[in-house]
Scaffold this active site. Structure first.
Site, PDB file in Angstrom:
ATOM      1  CB  SER A   1      22.255  21.509  -8.326  1.00 31.88           C
ATOM      2  OG  SER A   1      23.148  21.932  -7.325  1.00 31.88           O
ATOM      3  N   GLY A   2      24.900  22.572  -9.496  1.00 35.59           N
ATOM      4  CA  GLY A   2      26.319  22.229  -9.554  1.00 35.59           C
ATOM      5  C   GLY A   2      26.871  21.797 -10.904  1.00 35.59           C
TER       6      GLY A   2
ATOM      7  CG  ASP B   1      17.646  18.225 -10.718  1.00 33.80           C
ATOM      8  OD1 ASP B   1      18.869  18.428 -10.842  1.00 33.80           O
ATOM      9  OD2 ASP B   1      17.101  17.963  -9.616  1.00 33.80           O
TER      10      ASP B   1
ATOM     11  CB  VAL C   1      17.755   8.972 -12.245  1.00 33.62           C
ATOM     12  CG1 VAL C   1      17.905  10.211 -13.107  1.00 33.62           C
ATOM     13  CG2 VAL C   1      18.455   9.105 -10.899  1.00 33.62           C
TER      14      VAL C   1
ATOM     15  CG  ASN D   1      25.741  15.499 -13.014  1.00 33.74           C
ATOM     16  OD1 ASN D   1      26.903  15.571 -12.603  1.00 33.74           O
ATOM     17  ND2 ASN D   1      24.765  16.250 -12.504  1.00 33.74           N
TER      18      ASN D   1
ATOM     19  NE  ARG E   1      32.494  11.771   1.577  1.00 31.18           N
ATOM     20  CZ  ARG E   1      32.689  12.421   2.721  1.00 31.18           C
ATOM     21  NH1 ARG E   1      32.460  11.819   3.867  1.00 31.18           N
ATOM     22  NH2 ARG E   1      33.105  13.679   2.733  1.00 31.18           N
TER      23      ARG E   1
ATOM     24  CE1 TYR F   1      28.891  10.157  -4.226  1.00 32.10           C
ATOM     25  CE2 TYR F   1      31.188  10.412  -3.573  1.00 32.10           C
ATOM     26  CZ  TYR F   1      30.138  10.754  -4.399  1.00 32.10           C
ATOM     27  OH  TYR F   1      30.320  11.670  -5.405  1.00 32.10           O
TER      28      TYR F   1
ATOM     29  CB  THR G   1      28.638  21.638  -6.519  1.00 34.41           C
ATOM     30  OG1 THR G   1      28.641  20.591  -5.524  1.00 34.41           O
ATOM     31  CG2 THR G   1      29.555  21.268  -7.663  1.00 34.41           C
ATOM     32  N   PRO G   2      26.900  23.259  -4.678  1.00 31.07           N
ATOM     33  CG  PRO G   2      24.847  24.137  -5.386  1.00 31.07           C
ATOM     34  CD  PRO G   2      26.163  23.618  -5.911  1.00 31.07           C
TER      35      PRO G   2
HETATM   36  P1  NAI Z   1      24.431  18.706  -6.389  1.00 28.81           P
HETATM   37  O1  NAI Z   1      23.849  18.125  -5.133  1.00 28.81           O
HETATM   38  O2  NAI Z   1      24.810  20.144  -6.414  1.00 28.81           O
HETATM   39  O3  NAI Z   1      23.450  18.391  -7.608  1.00 28.81           O
HETATM   40  C1  NAI Z   1      22.900  17.116  -7.790  1.00 28.81           C
HETATM   41  C2  NAI Z   1      21.590  17.247  -8.542  1.00 28.81           C
HETATM   42  O4  NAI Z   1      21.061  15.919  -8.714  1.00 28.81           O
HETATM   43  C3  NAI Z   1      20.539  18.039  -7.756  1.00 28.81           C
HETATM   44  O5  NAI Z   1      19.995  19.060  -8.582  1.00 28.81           O
HETATM   45  C4  NAI Z   1      19.496  17.005  -7.386  1.00 28.81           C
HETATM   46  O6  NAI Z   1      18.164  17.517  -7.350  1.00 28.81           O
HETATM   47  C5  NAI Z   1      19.667  15.973  -8.504  1.00 28.81           C
HETATM   48  N1  NAI Z   1      19.143  14.667  -8.110  1.00 28.81           N
HETATM   49  C6  NAI Z   1      19.303  14.033  -6.926  1.00 28.81           C
HETATM   50  N2  NAI Z   1      18.600  12.888  -6.911  1.00 28.81           N
HETATM   51  C7  NAI Z   1      17.990  12.790  -8.114  1.00 28.81           C
HETATM   52  C8  NAI Z   1      17.109  11.846  -8.695  1.00 28.81           C
HETATM   53  N3  NAI Z   1      16.698  10.758  -8.002  1.00 28.81           N
HETATM   54  N4  NAI Z   1      16.677  12.046  -9.966  1.00 28.81           N
HETATM   55  C9  NAI Z   1      17.073  13.144 -10.646  1.00 28.81           C
HETATM   56  N5  NAI Z   1      17.885  14.090 -10.144  1.00 28.81           N
HETATM   57  C10 NAI Z   1      18.328  13.919  -8.885  1.00 28.81           C
HETATM   58  O7  NAI Z   1      25.689  17.771  -6.708  1.00 28.81           O
HETATM   59  P2  NAI Z   1      27.012  18.013  -7.601  1.00 28.81           P
HETATM   60  O8  NAI Z   1      28.109  18.331  -6.680  1.00 28.81           O
HETATM   61  O9  NAI Z   1      26.728  18.876  -8.744  1.00 28.81           O
HETATM   62  O10 NAI Z   1      27.260  16.494  -8.073  1.00 28.81           O
HETATM   63  C11 NAI Z   1      26.824  16.013  -9.333  1.00 28.81           C
HETATM   64  C12 NAI Z   1      27.453  14.654  -9.565  1.00 28.81           C
HETATM   65  O11 NAI Z   1      28.866  14.749  -9.455  1.00 28.81           O
HETATM   66  C13 NAI Z   1      27.023  13.565  -8.577  1.00 28.81           C
HETATM   67  O12 NAI Z   1      26.873  12.334  -9.245  1.00 28.81           O
HETATM   68  C14 NAI Z   1      28.191  13.498  -7.611  1.00 28.81           C
HETATM   69  O13 NAI Z   1      28.299  12.214  -7.009  1.00 28.81           O
HETATM   70  C15 NAI Z   1      29.346  13.781  -8.546  1.00 28.81           C
HETATM   71  N6  NAI Z   1      30.531  14.280  -7.876  1.00 28.81           N
HETATM   72  C16 NAI Z   1      30.501  15.441  -7.147  1.00 28.81           C
HETATM   73  C17 NAI Z   1      31.643  15.886  -6.504  1.00 28.81           C
HETATM   74  C18 NAI Z   1      31.688  17.142  -5.698  1.00 28.81           C
HETATM   75  O14 NAI Z   1      32.696  17.339  -4.997  1.00 28.81           O
HETATM   76  N7  NAI Z   1      30.695  18.031  -5.774  1.00 28.81           N
HETATM   77  C19 NAI Z   1      32.892  15.116  -6.580  1.00 28.81           C
HETATM   78  C20 NAI Z   1      32.817  13.918  -7.370  1.00 28.81           C
HETATM   79  C21 NAI Z   1      31.663  13.525  -7.991  1.00 28.81           C
END
Ligand code: NAI
Length: 251
Positions: free
Chosen positions: A16-17, A37, A61, A87, A149, A152, A187-188
């Protein structure tokens, strides 16, 4: 020659994202990518693009045997791990009083234990070759306190300092470790966040307004930074925190 030609990368949360954008960007730069994932179908969807180079893999993870299997499968298939992108991450939207212990533990399990376990099990093969790059996904929430948060912010703060610890611990052994701290990325995750409130459009506008550029960061913009940090262009960079937030932290 593409920046990552011949490199083998593991990207967690690649279904994702931001993780998906990184998997695609790395594959576009010539790497073979294990798109790992929790959601295998989502990882498979990522691998429909660059299908020759991206291998989907189911991982949790937070679970040590699952992480060991991810590392083992990557080494069996490709013989080496050059790049690890930690990530995968989750969040909660609560202050401390409203946060259940279970929620706190879950956020730390994915965001902190997940980084620890993936590094712990990927590093030995990197150290054996005296070559490896780790990119951790932090957040501006790891640098400042954001309302609602609690878990987080604390978990991403841990990612920021763990990044620096890994950098100093292994700098003499050919390992680099850096952290990207994005602001709000389209992102989603953000779609789910704004869908929780009565007026999602207003919530989205508020998130856009929070960043001086007046827009959200694109996942591809974070992926471009991950590519830079993973590439030899960043050979002198370790222990760094790269903020990508449309100017938010500059205020
Ligand atoms: P997302 O929710 O779109 O994607 C996260 C992915 O991680 C999903 O595909 C999910 O299935 C996977 N995931 C969750 N738990 C898991 C596990 N236990 N083992 C393996 N995979 C797992 O999130 P996004 O927005 O793409 O975020 C990715 C990273 O970026 C995260 O670490 C988030 O904290 C960080 N981030 C995101 C921001 C945002 O505004 N979207 C801002 C700052 C940081």
């Amino acid at each position: 020659m593409p920046e990552l030609a011949g490199r083998i990368a593991i990207v967690t949360g690649a279904g994702s994202g931001i993780g998906r954008a990184i998997a695609h960007r790395f594959a576009g730069a010539g790497a073979a990518v294990v798109a790992a994932d929790l959601n295998l179908a989502a990882a498979e969807e990522t691998a429909t693009k660059f299908s020759e180079q991206i291998v989907p893999h189911q991982v949790d993870v937070t679970d040590e045997p699952s992480v060991q299997r991810l590392v083992q499968a990557t080494l069996e298939r490709f013989g080496q791990i050059d790049i690890l992108v930690n990530n995968a991450g989750i969040g909660t939207t609560k202050d401390i009083v409203e946060t259940d212990l279970e929620e706190w533990e879950r956020v730390f399990a994915v965001n902190v234990r997940g980084v620890f376990l993936c590094c712990k099990h990927a590093l030995p093969s990197m150290l054996a070759r005296r070559h490896g790059v780790i990119v951790n996904m932090g957040s501006v929430a790891g640098l400042i306190g954001l309302p609602q948060r609690a878990a987080y912010c604390a978990s991403k703060g841990a990612v920021v300092t763990l990044t620096k610890q890994i950098a100093v611990a292994y700098v003499k052994q050919g390992i680099r470790c850096n952290c990207i701290c994005p602001g709000t990325v389209d992102t989603p995750w953000v779609e789910r966040l704004v869908a929780q409130v009565p007026d999602p459009e207003a919530a989205r506008r508020a998130l856009e307004a929070r960043q001086p550029m007046g827009r959200l960061v694109l996942p591809e913009e974070v992926a471009a930074a991950a590519l830079y940090l993973a590439s030899d262009d960043a050979a002198a960079i370790t222990g760094s925190i790269l903020v990508i937030d449309g100017g938010w932290m500059a205020q």
